[in-house]
Design an enzyme around this catalytic site. Structure first.
Site, PDB file in Angstrom:
ATOM      1  NE  ARG A   1      35.698  38.702  40.960  1.00  0.00           N
ATOM      2  CZ  ARG A   1      36.441  39.284  40.012  1.00  0.00           C
ATOM      3  NH1 ARG A   1      36.665  40.574  40.047  1.00  0.00           N
ATOM      4  NH2 ARG A   1      36.936  38.560  39.029  1.00  0.00           N
TER       5      ARG A   1
ATOM      6  CD  GLU B   1      38.973  35.339  26.185  1.00  0.00           C
ATOM      7  OE1 GLU B   1      38.831  35.902  27.288  1.00  0.00           O
ATOM      8  OE2 GLU B   1      38.241  35.541  25.215  1.00  0.00           O
TER       9      GLU B   1
END
Ligand code: AMP
Length: 176
Positions: free
Chosen positions: A61, A98
């Site tokens: 993006r 994560e």
């Protein structure tokens, strides 16, 4: 005003890609001609006098507005990509996510010591991916580096800016 237009058009997807994540979907900004123009024009006004020679976008993006901005600034555009995507020699940096580690790559001839570099991505969360990209770019010893995100997440527990040195020049258009 512009920020209100951007915020009104930004889509939030709850629990994507995992439960508890509020995913900020910038595709609704990119598909809207007025929002796309605001993003590129605002960043152009912020960076037009900084002598930027390369914009580095983070996959994927970071490529959209990054490339449009590079064109408008008269700069080159460089892709920071996921492992195994770039065809020539690369430099690599790893960072923690994560769930485990991840790696990003840049072509080994992408930046020169003469460059003034703006790194760009859509969103600052933990800062892990951008700090790895910054390490990669700084390994070329460019004259100067700056960082921009469209969105900075400031929700509880997230302080992506803390990963960067105090004198790192970071701008964001929207804080959420
Ligand atoms: P980080 O490395 O933690 O700063 O994560 C930033 C990268 O992950 C960016 O490329 C974002 O596109 C993506 N990302 C992380 N969290 C979100 C979120 N809540 N909404 C949309 N994208 C996100």
């Amino acid at each position: 005003m512009n920020n209100e237009i951007l915020l009104a058009n930004l889509r939030n997807i709850p629990d994507f890609p995992h439960k508890g994540i509020q995913f900020k979907d910038v595709s609704t900004l990119f598909k809207n001609p007025e929002c796309l123009a605001i993003l590129v024009d605002e960043l152009y006004e912020m960076y037009k006098d900084k002598g930027i020679t390369k914009v580095v976008g983070i996959e994927s993006r970071g490529f959209i507005v990054g490339a449009a901005l590079a064109y408008k600034l008269g700069a080159g555009f460089v892709m920071c990509r996921k492992p195994g995507k770039l065809p020539a020699d690369t430099r690599k940096a790893s960072y923690m996510k994560e769930y485990g580690a991840d790696t990003i790559e840049i072509h080994a001839d992408a930046i020169s010591p003469e460059d003034i570099v703006l790194l760009h991505d859509d969103l600052l969360a933990t800062g892990g991916s951008m700090s790895a990209a910054l390490r990669l770019v700084e390994s070329f010893s460019p004259k100067k580096t700056m960082i921009n995100f469209i969105i900075e997440l400031t929700i509880e527990g997230l302080n992506g800016r803390a990963l960067f040195k105090d004198d790192t020049e970071i701008t964001t258009l929207l804080k959420i």
